[in-house]
Structures are given as C-alpha cells and as structure tokens.
Design a protein around this motif. Structure first.
Motif, PDB file in Angstrom:
ATOM      1  N   ASP A 111       0.816  -1.218   0.000  1.00 38.27           N
ATOM      2  CA  ASP A 111       0.000   0.000   0.000  1.00 38.27           C
ATOM      3  C   ASP A 111       0.845   1.262   0.000  1.00 38.27           C
ATOM      4  OD1 ASP A 111       1.042  -0.109   2.550  1.00 38.27           O
ATOM      5  OD2 ASP A 111      -0.897  -0.189   3.582  1.00 38.27           O
ATOM      6  N   ASP A 112       2.152   1.121  -0.296  1.00 37.76           N
ATOM      7  CA  ASP A 112       3.045   2.272  -0.264  1.00 37.76           C
ATOM      8  C   ASP A 112       2.984   2.998  -1.608  1.00 37.76           C
ATOM      9  OD1 ASP A 112       5.019   4.122   0.201  1.00 37.76           O
ATOM     10  OD2 ASP A 112       6.389   2.679   1.119  1.00 37.76           O
ATOM     11  N   CYS A 135      -0.343   9.037   1.560  1.00 36.44           N
ATOM     12  CA  CYS A 135      -0.717   8.225   0.390  1.00 36.44           C
ATOM     13  C   CYS A 135      -2.223   8.232   0.134  1.00 36.44           C
ATOM     14  CB  CYS A 135      -0.237   6.783   0.544  1.00 36.44           C
ATOM     15  SG  CYS A 135       1.551   6.572   0.397  1.00 36.44           S
ATOM     16  N   SER A 136      -2.843   9.359   0.431  1.00 38.69           N
ATOM     17  CA  SER A 136      -4.286   9.449   0.236  1.00 38.69           C
ATOM     18  C   SER A 136      -4.639   9.742  -1.210  1.00 38.69           C
ATOM     19  CB  SER A 136      -4.859  10.560   1.134  1.00 38.69           C
ATOM     20  OG  SER A 136      -4.350  11.828   0.735  1.00 38.69           O
ATOM     21  N   GLY A 137      -3.670  10.160  -1.988  1.00 39.25           N
ATOM     22  CA  GLY A 137      -3.913  10.553  -3.369  1.00 39.25           C
ATOM     23  C   GLY A 137      -4.107  12.035  -3.507  1.00 39.25           C
ATOM     24  N   ALA A 138      -4.280  12.748  -2.411  1.00 37.00           N
ATOM     25  CA  ALA A 138      -4.380  14.209  -2.412  1.00 37.00           C
ATOM     26  C   ALA A 138      -3.227  14.726  -1.568  1.00 37.00           C
ATOM     27  CB  ALA A 138      -5.708  14.669  -1.832  1.00 37.00           C
ATOM     28  N   ALA A 139      -2.213  15.297  -2.254  1.00 37.67           N
ATOM     29  CA  ALA A 139      -0.973  15.598  -1.558  1.00 37.67           C
ATOM     30  C   ALA A 139      -1.016  16.933  -0.826  1.00 37.67           C
ATOM     31  CB  ALA A 139       0.181  15.604  -2.553  1.00 37.67           C
ATOM     32  N   ARG A 147       6.626   8.552   3.228  1.00 40.06           N
ATOM     33  CA  ARG A 147       5.345   8.531   2.525  1.00 40.06           C
ATOM     34  C   ARG A 147       4.784   7.121   2.576  1.00 40.06           C
ATOM     35  NH1 ARG A 147       5.093  11.308  -3.149  1.00 40.06           N
ATOM     36  NH2 ARG A 147       2.903  11.191  -2.548  1.00 40.06           N
ATOM     37  N   PHE A 148       3.719   6.954   3.387  1.00 34.71           N
ATOM     38  CA  PHE A 148       3.065   5.654   3.523  1.00 34.71           C
ATOM     39  C   PHE A 148       1.717   5.868   4.199  1.00 34.71           C
ATOM     40  CE2 PHE A 148       5.969   6.318   7.066  1.00 34.71           C
ATOM     41  CZ  PHE A 148       5.142   6.176   8.172  1.00 34.71           C
ATOM     42  N   PRO A 149       0.791   4.946   4.038  1.00 35.38           N
ATOM     43  CA  PRO A 149      -0.539   5.106   4.643  1.00 35.38           C
ATOM     44  C   PRO A 149      -0.444   5.284   6.164  1.00 35.38           C
ATOM     45  CG  PRO A 149      -0.578   3.360   3.022  1.00 35.38           C
ATOM     46  CD  PRO A 149       0.857   3.731   3.181  1.00 35.38           C
ATOM     47  N   GLY A 150      -1.184   6.270   6.695  1.00 32.26           N
ATOM     48  CA  GLY A 150      -1.208   6.532   8.135  1.00 32.26           C
ATOM     49  C   GLY A 150      -0.213   7.568   8.584  1.00 32.26           C
ATOM     50  N   ASN A 151       0.700   7.949   7.707  1.00 34.52           N
ATOM     51  CA  ASN A 151       1.675   8.968   8.095  1.00 34.52           C
ATOM     52  C   ASN A 151       0.968  10.330   8.168  1.00 34.52           C
ATOM     53  OD1 ASN A 151       4.269   9.806   8.789  1.00 34.52           O
ATOM     54  ND2 ASN A 151       4.794  10.318   6.666  1.00 34.52           N
ATOM     55  N   PRO A 152       1.306  11.184   9.148  1.00 35.08           N
ATOM     56  CA  PRO A 152       0.647  12.500   9.252  1.00 35.08           C
ATOM     57  C   PRO A 152       0.924  13.355   8.012  1.00 35.08           C
ATOM     58  CG  PRO A 152       1.805  11.962  11.282  1.00 35.08           C
ATOM     59  CD  PRO A 152       2.235  10.945  10.274  1.00 35.08           C
ATOM     60  N   GLU A 153      -0.106  14.035   7.512  1.00 34.96           N
ATOM     61  CA  GLU A 153       0.007  14.911   6.347  1.00 34.96           C
ATOM     62  C   GLU A 153       0.518  16.279   6.794  1.00 34.96           C
ATOM     63  OE1 GLU A 153      -0.516  15.700   2.160  1.00 34.96           O
ATOM     64  OE2 GLU A 153      -0.660  13.850   3.301  1.00 34.96           O
ATOM     65  N   VAL A 154       1.500  16.813   6.096  1.00 37.77           N
ATOM     66  CA  VAL A 154       2.038  18.142   6.367  1.00 37.77           C
ATOM     67  C   VAL A 154       1.520  19.083   5.302  1.00 37.77           C
ATOM     68  CG1 VAL A 154       4.125  19.535   6.616  1.00 37.77           C
ATOM     69  CG2 VAL A 154       4.098  17.165   7.428  1.00 37.77           C
ATOM     70  N   CYS A 155       0.809  20.134   5.728  1.00 37.93           N
ATOM     71  CA  CYS A 155       0.196  21.056   4.784  1.00 37.93           C
ATOM     72  C   CYS A 155       1.229  22.011   4.211  1.00 37.93           C
ATOM     73  CB  CYS A 155      -0.904  21.849   5.502  1.00 37.93           C
ATOM     74  SG  CYS A 155      -1.729  23.056   4.438  1.00 37.93           S
TER      75      CYS A 155
END
Length: 761
Positions: free
Chosen positions: A410-411, A435-439, A419-427
């Motif tokens: 799922d990477d 890895c949500s598809g919306a960076a 960058r991997f599922p569950g990692n906190p998103e930095v705006c």
C-alpha cells in the motif's frame, strides 16, 4: 492522314540399378551422388590416388565406379578440374551399407547417381517422406511460397527444388519427397504482425535447414530462430561440423547474442521444433518473445515496418554468421525494444488472430521469458517488471514497513520512507505523506494538484480549479475543464489551449463543422480539404481524392470505359488542341475491340487520344498539381506532378507499395504475366497509407501518358509516360519502374503497353 506507330510487347539423367542418375549444374560444373550399399567392407579411391579395401568391395577407375560390401562404405572422388561421370553402379547384395560417389570439376559439369543395391540402405532409398510444418514470423498467410531445396554437405543447393504454398493463414504447408538428406527451406509471403495487430504491408523471407532421415511424415517449422541462425549453420558446416552440431552451436550463440530472456535459458528444442501457435511452453514462448522483440526493435527504427524487420533480421544473421556474435549496437536496440514492449497487448493481439482463424491454441506467455528490467527475474516472477529494484520478496525498498503498491502493498512511494498510509500529512509542502492521493493544496484553493493525485490543473494559481467560473476571452482555463478559451466565439477553444479549434481567430473553422466543397479550406479542422466532396467527371474510372486537393482515377482507363466513350461519337475534327490536328481517329490501333479484355487497360492509344478522352469525360490528363502541363524538360523533378504524388504517396515511397522493390506486388516483367492484367486485380500494387490507398497499378501493367510534352509542332513532339509496364525487362534496374522515372515517346506513339489515367482538376 498521319499513320500511328505500333509495337507488341540440367540435368542429364540415366537409370542405374533402377535408380535415376542425373548430371550436374551447367553453371557450377559440379555434381555429387550416392551409390547403393551392399554388405562387407569399405573402399575409397581418389583420382590419381591409391586403392584401399576391406571386405569384398572396392572403388577405382578415377571415380567411375563405387560399390560396397557387407555393412561397409565405398567412395570415389575425382577432383582434377575435368568433367567426370559419377558412380555407375552399386553392389547388388548385403544390408546396412552406404556407398557414395562424388564428382566435381571445373569443366562442363559432372554426373551424379543415386543407386541402391538390393537389401542396402543407399541414399535416398528411404521411400516417400512428407514434410509438414508452418512458416511463422507471425503466421504467414494462405498462398505464401515455400521452396525446399536439396543441399549438399556444405549446405549449398544441389539443384533439386520442391515448391509448394502455405495452405491456410496459420502458415501451414506440406510437401512430399523421395529423398533423404539435408534440405534448405525458404519461405516468402505476407504475415500477421502481432505487434500492430494487422497483416503485414509487405512480404518477408525466412529460411531454415532440416535433415530428412526417415520415411513418412515429419514436422519442421520455419521461423525467426531458424532464419537468424541459418547463415551461421552454413558457415559452421563449411568448417566441417555436422549439421546437428552446427545447428546446436549456432542457436546457442544466437540466444547468447540476442540477450532476450535470462542468460542461462535453453528452450531444449531446435529452432525447427519451435511453434508460436503450438501452445504455451517455454520453447514456444521463447520464439514468440524473439518475434515480438525483433518486431519492436524494427518499429523503433522508424520507416516501413516490414522492410525494417527484414533489414534487422538479415543484419543479425550476417553478424552471427561471421563470428557467432551479435553486434553490440543491435543488442542495444534489442534491449531498448524489450523495455518498450507491451507484452499484454502483443499476447492479446495474437490471441485475437488465433480466435479469428478458429484455432484453439493457447498463446505462449512471453512474460515467462522476458526480463524487461534486466534484474535477473523474468516478468512472470517480477511484481514490477519495469523496475529493476523491486520483485517478489524485495518490495519494501525504502524500509518503511510498507510494500510497493505494484507488489501487493500500500506504499504510494516506495523510494521515500516518509510517505506511507497513516503517516501525518504536512500542509503546504506539496507532499502526499499519507498516500491518500491528495498531496497538498499549494495555492490554498481547496484543491490538490493533479500531479499529486488531486484535481487542480494549476496548483500555483488560486483562480484555476474545478468548479470555478470560466471567464470568456482571457485565454485562461479557470475551471480546469481542459478547454481554456474561445477567442472567436464559435464554442470551441484553440488546439493550443487544449480545445479542438484549428483556427481560433475564424469562427467558421472548428471541429465538427460541415466541410464546404470547393473553397480550399479545412472547415472541420480534420487536416483535410474538401474530404467527402465528390470528384468531377462524367465517366470512366472512379476517382480518389488525395490530401493535396485533387482527384485521380483509381485505375488506368479500361478498354470497356474507352469503348463507352467512343460510343458517344466524339469528333476528332473539332475540339482537339493545336498539337493534335493531325489526329483523325480516336480508335485504338491494336488489341481492339476489347473482346474478353474489357477490364484490362486500354492500349494502342496515342497522347492525343488520351488527352481527348479525359476532356470528354469531364477530367484532364494528369499534369501539374497547380494546373496545366508538367515541365517536360525537368522530368525527374516530381514535386508538383499529380501522377508522381499519387504514385509515391506524396514522395514517401519509391514504389507505390513502399521503398523495397517487390516483383510480385505489381504486374511487371519479373511477375511473369507477359501481358496486361485486369485493372486493380493486384491489391498489393497500391499505397499502404489510407490517404493514398485505392489508386492501383501505378507501377507496371501499362505505361501511362502524362500531360508533359516538349513542343507544339504536332505528331513528332516528345511527350512523357510514367510507371513502366509488363513488357519492360529492366534486369536489376528496378528504378525504371519507380514513381520518379519516365519514358519519352513521340506524341503519335501507340503501343500495346502504353495507356493512361485521368486527373482533376
């Protein structure tokens, strides 16, 4: 009244012991033969040499006689540059022996004999053998030619050729022999190209060697492996290797040289046993992989694909023959082709072809052979065959605990540990950490960049995002619809802005608009002018409209069409131009009336007849694309000639069908018809490009008058004719039949290999 000029287009054998013996080739002065076997010993005598014998048989007389005793072999070899007869007889009893006589000389040719003693096994006394198989690049089509030649111990033809044809579109053939020994197979024909998913536009030639050792039916396949190794096998046989050893070595060297598949791969079968329509085995998959990779490499070279394929395979074959290697430049091309090959598309294309032909064969899986990223793992065992760093068992490249998506994980970025599922998103950092598809939304308009999986077409401009209001006339695509602006207000944006308007300053030009005939404008933006508009003319051949905005007859004017025009009673005394006032009759001077050749081109008409016909049916004799006559004195400059543009597909090809001369494509001297044929009866004699297809017979059949003359004096003016004819024996000067060549005739010439077609305007 002016009279028009007219013109109309070893064997020596004896029978020995019930077996035929035949003389040698009158050109080479060589022959060889095998005498029958009795039982006993071995004896050999060379011209001028000594005798040696074992058992109760011997050979002597400078090569005139050879016979064998029980179980032995007798040979006699004259080789002194004189004409010598071969063995005259063989022993009459015994079993299991082999007696041979060989004669060669530099004179008028030797004789050879094949005679078998009673109870012996002298060649070719094995009885009738049937050779069955198939010819495959993809499979050759029905009617492809297959020639099987007997060859001597050096691999050179010995004179006897058995000819047949493929019996279906799977390339299958069958031919019967009364012969044992080695044969060379050569096949020529069109084939199914699994890369393009279509039949080839030109023929190619493939070859193979095979040994016939038993009676009854045996199978042999002619394919790329046999063709690529063919010359190497012959070279090795010339170095005194046996055919079996030579074939094995040549194919081993070929596999090593091509570097298609893993280095240690061995199909376990000779090339003549490989069959791309024979099911999904490793051996068949290897042949299919070689076929697809070579075709892809040829495609990447550019130009006519079939000619490039033949060029490439002949280059590989020639290099292999010299030293058993493939040149590094070619290997590099094959590597590039392997990486670029769409294996799934190739297999689907071939499966569709097999289904179409009613075959239930399973397409070989070339992914079990190819290693497209050259990481030592074949595609079938590699989860990402285009990535040399990832395969099953090595899918978490960045060590973040998540396997690559292509390997079942799922990477979304397996080269970045952050960058991997569950990692906190930095705006604001333009990175899709989770890895949500919306960076990220760099311009803060609530939409992530398309490059990062979002839907914002310009993430550096907060006035451009899906759903925003479009502002007309500012050349900006505010709503990210892909249609930016409509400057001429015709409802279509410019092509440069992602729309379909070829001229955004003209509201009358846009995609989907109706084409207006005769205005010289591309009204519907499809790159063509006046497409779909009817060509002028009231009779004669149907016309084809070309992209250069003129029409040309699809065929030469036929005798039936010319007869229909004569039935309207055109009057030669009026309406002709000044150069033709001498012409008092339009009737052909030979091969008239049409009889059973109504669909053949009209012949025996002079320039004035052709000119008057075209005018009479509302057309014109083909001349300059700008109107009027072409320049007679600059006859090799074909840039603006209507006839030459149609013949060459606007200067893309040397002949109507491509850049390589093909005697079988058009009715030329080498085709062997020795007369005209019905127009459009040779479908290969036309352009492979759809925009120029449908214009037939522009090489061969008959020469065609052109509106290009050197004076205005009348019947003796010189005028040009183009295309060559069935009667032109050009030898190897094939350019005499190409699209740029022309012949010069007096204006009043009328021959049985000279006709015409019309153009407009």
């Amino acid at each position: 009244m002016v009279t028009k000029a007219c013109r109309f287009g070893l064997l020596s054998c004896v029978f020995l012991a019930g077996i035929m013996a035949c003389g040698g080739d009158r050109h080479s002065g060589r022959a060889s033969g095998f005498a029958g076997a009795g039982g006993g010993g071995t004896s050999a005598s060379d011209s001028g040499g000594s005798n040696a014998s074992t058992g109760d048989a011997g050979a002597s007389n400078g090569g005139r006689h050879a016979s064998a005793g029980a179980g032995g072999e007798a040979q006699s070899h004259p080789d002194n540059g004189e004409t010598k007869p071969s063995a005259e007889a063989a022993g009459a009893s015994g079993s299991g022996g082999d007696a041979r006589a060989h004669a060669s000389g530099g004179g008028q040719g030797g004789a050879s004999a094949l005679a078998a003693g009673a109870g012996g096994t002298g060649r070719p006394s094995i009885g009738k053998a049937t050779l069955r198989g198939a010819v495959q690049k993809g499979p050759f089509v029905l009617g492809s030619s297959v020639a099987v030649s007997e060859v001597d111990a050096s691999g050179s033809p010995s004179g006897q050729v058995y000819s047949t044809q493929t019996i279906n579109d799977l390339g299958e053939f069958s031919v019967d022999f009364d012969y044992s020994g080695f044969v060379s197979l050569e096949a020529s024909g069109f084939y199914y190209n699994e890369l393009s998913g279509t039949l080839s536009g030109a023929q190619i030639v493939l070859r193979a060697f095979h040994e016939i050792t038993i009676s009854g039916t045996q199978t042999v396949f002619v394919n790329l492996v046999t063709h690529l190794s063919y010359n190497r096998v012959k070279a090795l046989v010339g170095q005194k290797l046996s055919f079996d050893d030579a074939s094995a070595q040549a194919e081993t060297e070929l596999r090593a040289g091509l570097e298609i598949g893993l280095p240690d791969f061995d199909p376990g079968k000779q090339g003549t046993s490989l069959n791309i329509a024979g099911g999904d085995t490793d051996a068949n998959a290897y042949l299919f992989a070689v076929s697809a990779v070579v075709a892809k490499a040829a495609e990447l070279r550019g130009g006519p694909l079939d000619a490039r394929i033949q060029e490439l395979v002949n280059t590989i074959s020639a290099g292999l023959a010299s030293d058993g290697t493939v040149r590094q430049a070619v290997v590099d091309e094959l590597h590039e082709a392997q990486q670029a090959l769409d294996t799934a598309a190739v297999e689907e294309s071939f499966q569709a072809r097999l289904d179409e032909l009613g075959s239930d064969a399973e397409v070989p899986d070339i992914d079990r052979i190819l290693d497209q990223d050259f990481d030592g793992q074949v595609n079938a065992e590699d989860c990402l065959p285009a990535d040399p760093e990832r395969w099953t068992g090595h899918a978490d490249h960045d060590g973040d605990g998540h396997d690559h998506k292509g390997c079942g994980g799922d990477d979304c970025e397996d080269d970045h540990g952050e960058r991997f599922p569950g990692n906190p998103e930095v705006c604001g950092n333009n990175v899709d950490e989770d890895c949500s598809g919306a960076a990220n939304d760099a311009d803060c308009d609530g939409h992530d960049s398309k490059a990062d999986g979002g839907d914002d077409c310009d993430d550096g401009n907060d006035q451009r995002y899906p759903g925003n209001t479009e502002v007309c006339g500012n050349s900006v695509d505010e709503d990210c619809s892909g249609v930016a602006n409509d400057l001429d207000c015709d409802g279509h944006d410019a092509v440069a802005d992602g729309g379909d308007d070829c001229d955004d300053d003209n509201p009358d030009l846009f995609s989907g608009n109706s084409e207006v005939c005769g205005n010289g404008t591309d009204d519907n933006c499809d790159g063509l002018i006046d497409e779909g508009c009817p060509c002028p003319g009231t009779g004669g051949s149907a016309m084809i409209r070309l992209p250069e905005v003129y029409c040309i007859d699809s065929t030469e004017v036929t005798r039936e069409q010319y007869q229909e025009w004569l039935a309207t009673h055109p009057d030669p005394s009026s309406g002709q131009n000044d150069e033709c006032t001498w012409n008092d009759s339009y009737e052909p001077t030979c091969e008239w009336p049409p009889g059973d050749k109504a669909e053949h081109p009209v012949v025996c008409v002079d320039w004035c007849d052709a000119y008057a016909y075209c005018i009479g049916v509302g057309k014109r004799l083909c001349g300059s694309i700008d109107g009027g006559a072409s320049d007679f004195n600059d006859r090799y400059n074909v840039a603006d000639r209507q006839w030459s543009i149609a013949c060459s597909s606007s200067h893309r090809y040397e002949w109507p069908y491509g850049d390589s001369f093909q005697a079988s494509s058009c009715n030329v001297f080498d085709h062997g018809m020795a007369d005209t044929v019905p127009v459009a009866s040779l479908p290969a004699c036309q352009s492979p490009l759809s925009a120029y297809a449908g214009v037939f017979d522009m090489s061969g059949n008959v020469k065609e008058w052109e509106e290009a003359c050197n004076g205005e004096t009348g019947s003796s003016d010189h005028c040009l004719a183009r295309g060559g004819s069935f009667a032109d024996d050009v030898g190897n000067d094939y350019f005499l039949l190409d699209c740029s060549n022309s012949d010069i005739f007096d204006r009043n010439t009328a021959t049985n290999d000279l006709g015409f077609r019309c153009c407009s305007p």
